[in-house]
Design a protein around this motif. Structure first.
Motif, PDB file in Angstrom:
ATOM      1  N   PRO A 183       0.808  -1.224   0.000  1.00  0.00           N
ATOM      2  CA  PRO A 183       0.000   0.000   0.000  1.00  0.00           C
ATOM      3  C   PRO A 183       0.844   1.278   0.000  1.00  0.00           C
ATOM      4  O   PRO A 183       0.406   2.306  -0.491  1.00  0.00           O
ATOM      5  CB  PRO A 183      -0.803  -0.117   1.299  1.00  0.00           C
ATOM      6  N   GLU A 184       2.064   1.192   0.494  1.00  0.00           N
ATOM      7  CA  GLU A 184       2.901   2.384   0.633  1.00  0.00           C
ATOM      8  C   GLU A 184       3.693   2.737  -0.619  1.00  0.00           C
ATOM      9  O   GLU A 184       4.126   3.885  -0.779  1.00  0.00           O
ATOM     10  CB  GLU A 184       3.897   2.214   1.792  1.00  0.00           C
ATOM     11  N   ALA A 185       3.949   1.789  -1.509  1.00  0.00           N
ATOM     12  CA  ALA A 185       4.825   2.067  -2.655  1.00  0.00           C
ATOM     13  C   ALA A 185       4.736   0.946  -3.683  1.00  0.00           C
ATOM     14  O   ALA A 185       4.204  -0.131  -3.416  1.00  0.00           O
ATOM     15  CB  ALA A 185       6.267   2.211  -2.174  1.00  0.00           C
ATOM     16  N   PHE A 186       5.311   1.207  -4.868  1.00  0.00           N
ATOM     17  CA  PHE A 186       5.439   0.163  -5.889  1.00  0.00           C
ATOM     18  C   PHE A 186       6.694   0.427  -6.701  1.00  0.00           C
ATOM     19  O   PHE A 186       7.225   1.544  -6.735  1.00  0.00           O
ATOM     20  CB  PHE A 186       4.201   0.115  -6.798  1.00  0.00           C
ATOM     21  N   THR A 187       7.189  -0.609  -7.362  1.00  0.00           N
ATOM     22  CA  THR A 187       8.309  -0.498  -8.288  1.00  0.00           C
ATOM     23  C   THR A 187       8.095  -1.487  -9.420  1.00  0.00           C
ATOM     24  O   THR A 187       7.455  -2.524  -9.231  1.00  0.00           O
ATOM     25  CB  THR A 187       9.660  -0.762  -7.571  1.00  0.00           C
ATOM     26  N   TRP A 188       8.608  -1.141 -10.600  1.00  0.00           N
ATOM     27  CA  TRP A 188       8.472  -2.035 -11.754  1.00  0.00           C
ATOM     28  C   TRP A 188       9.677  -2.980 -11.803  1.00  0.00           C
ATOM     29  O   TRP A 188      10.425  -3.009 -12.756  1.00  0.00           O
ATOM     30  CB  TRP A 188       8.338  -1.247 -13.052  1.00  0.00           C
ATOM     31  N   GLN A 189       9.826  -3.743 -10.744  1.00  0.00           N
ATOM     32  CA  GLN A 189      10.934  -4.694 -10.653  1.00  0.00           C
ATOM     33  C   GLN A 189      10.522  -5.831  -9.726  1.00  0.00           C
ATOM     34  O   GLN A 189       9.897  -5.612  -8.697  1.00  0.00           O
ATOM     35  CB  GLN A 189      12.165  -3.978 -10.093  1.00  0.00           C
ATOM     36  N   TYR A 190      10.898  -7.042 -10.116  1.00  0.00           N
ATOM     37  CA  TYR A 190      10.635  -8.208  -9.277  1.00  0.00           C
ATOM     38  C   TYR A 190      11.661  -8.265  -8.159  1.00  0.00           C
ATOM     39  O   TYR A 190      12.844  -8.014  -8.377  1.00  0.00           O
ATOM     40  CB  TYR A 190      10.721  -9.483 -10.119  1.00  0.00           C
ATOM     41  N   VAL A 191      11.212  -8.586  -6.958  1.00  0.00           N
ATOM     42  CA  VAL A 191      12.098  -8.757  -5.813  1.00  0.00           C
ATOM     43  C   VAL A 191      12.017 -10.217  -5.388  1.00  0.00           C
ATOM     44  O   VAL A 191      10.958 -10.686  -4.929  1.00  0.00           O
ATOM     45  CB  VAL A 191      11.719  -7.822  -4.646  1.00  0.00           C
ATOM     46  N   ASP A 192      13.109 -10.929  -5.577  1.00  0.00           N
ATOM     47  CA  ASP A 192      13.131 -12.358  -5.258  1.00  0.00           C
ATOM     48  C   ASP A 192      13.238 -12.569  -3.747  1.00  0.00           C
ATOM     49  O   ASP A 192      13.750 -11.714  -3.031  1.00  0.00           O
ATOM     50  CB  ASP A 192      14.305 -13.024  -5.965  1.00  0.00           C
ATOM     51  N   VAL A 193      12.766 -13.712  -3.305  1.00  0.00           N
ATOM     52  CA  VAL A 193      12.909 -14.078  -1.898  1.00  0.00           C
ATOM     53  C   VAL A 193      14.360 -14.464  -1.658  1.00  0.00           C
ATOM     54  O   VAL A 193      14.915 -15.284  -2.402  1.00  0.00           O
ATOM     55  CB  VAL A 193      11.983 -15.269  -1.545  1.00  0.00           C
ATOM     56  N   PRO A 194      15.015 -13.892  -0.655  1.00  0.00           N
ATOM     57  CA  PRO A 194      16.407 -14.273  -0.400  1.00  0.00           C
ATOM     58  C   PRO A 194      16.515 -15.774  -0.113  1.00  0.00           C
ATOM     59  O   PRO A 194      15.633 -16.369   0.523  1.00  0.00           O
ATOM     60  CB  PRO A 194      16.770 -13.448   0.855  1.00  0.00           C
ATOM     61  N   ALA A 195      17.587 -16.378  -0.596  1.00  0.00           N
ATOM     62  CA  ALA A 195      17.774 -17.823  -0.435  1.00  0.00           C
ATOM     63  C   ALA A 195      17.809 -18.226   1.033  1.00  0.00           C
ATOM     64  O   ALA A 195      17.420 -19.341   1.379  1.00  0.00           O
ATOM     65  CB  ALA A 195      19.057 -18.270  -1.132  1.00  0.00           C
ATOM     66  N   ASP A 196      18.272 -17.329   1.908  1.00  0.00           N
ATOM     67  CA  ASP A 196      18.375 -17.676   3.321  1.00  0.00           C
ATOM     68  C   ASP A 196      17.151 -17.256   4.139  1.00  0.00           C
ATOM     69  O   ASP A 196      17.157 -17.299   5.361  1.00  0.00           O
ATOM     70  CB  ASP A 196      19.638 -17.082   3.935  1.00  0.00           C
ATOM     71  N   ALA A 197      16.069 -16.834   3.439  1.00  0.00           N
ATOM     72  CA  ALA A 197      14.854 -16.419   4.165  1.00  0.00           C
ATOM     73  C   ALA A 197      14.248 -17.649   4.874  1.00  0.00           C
ATOM     74  O   ALA A 197      14.331 -18.764   4.357  1.00  0.00           O
ATOM     75  CB  ALA A 197      13.843 -15.825   3.210  1.00  0.00           C
TER      76      ALA A 197
END
Length: 198
Positions: A183-197
């Motif tokens: 709700p606060e922001a958007f970007t035209w880029q995919y953000v992957d889940v970090p491998a160590d999440a």
């Protein structure tokens, strides 16, 4: 001086003349020496860690094809991957998205200015805000399954995830274009889940 010595001396002189002959400048540039250049590395591939079972999210659409539906852990966003077509989200109420920075109007399906109620990325082309009638990304047979934080739904040329910090993110595997929003922001880029999440 013997004949053998004279022959050796003449041969040595001729060899020496061949080595130190005049340099002729023809005006041509010397051939370029090839330098080894390393090609730029390919963009990082999305992680295969944290994938969910696609079957859990599948549901038949009205036309008999299968799409993959999920809701965010908060229940606010309903999202879907429509195979080889698009991946996107809208609010559970199907009203205006309410994303800070989003445009107030976009062309609707009739060409008229309309309030955007969908954020999506097509298989090819740029991610965008759209105005569509009805429940474009709502599961037709009821409430979709929750996609937990830090898990990735990857199917039919798209991938989506939900992260507590960044929000919902989806990408076209073909173009690697995508979106991430909260709700606060958007970007035209995919953000992957970090491998160590977790």
């Amino acid at each position: 001086m013997g004949a053998y010595t004279r022959v050796a001396t003449v041969a040595a002189t001729l060899l020496c003349l061949g080595c130190s002959g005049p340099v002729v400048d023809t005006g041509e540039k010397p051939p370029a020496t090839s330098t080894s250049t390393t090609p730029a590395p390919p963009p990082p591939q999305p992680s295969l860690v944290h994938l969910v079972n696609n079957f859990d999210y599948a549901a038949a659409q009205a036309d008999g094809t299968t799409a993959y539906y999920f809701t965010s852990p908060s229940g606010r966003w309903r999202c879907a991957i429509v195979p080889r077509v698009t991946a996107g989200c809208q609010t559970a109420s199907q009203s205006a998205l309410g994303i800070t920075g989003a445009p107030s109007t976009v062309p609707g399906t009739d060409g008229e200015a309309s309030t955007p109620n969908v954020i999506e990325v097509p298989k090819e082309g740029e991610p965008r805000f759209s105005a569509v009638p009805g429940p474009a990304f709502a599961r037709p047979d009821g409430t979709p399954v929750v996609l937990p934080f830090n898990r990735v739904l990857s199917v039919a040329g798209f991938r989506c995830n939900v992260q507590e910090e960044s929000g919902v993110s989806c990408m076209s595997d073909k173009t690697t274009r995508g979106f991430t929003f909260s709700p606060e922001a958007f970007t035209w880029q995919y953000v992957d889940v970090p491998a160590d999440a977790p």
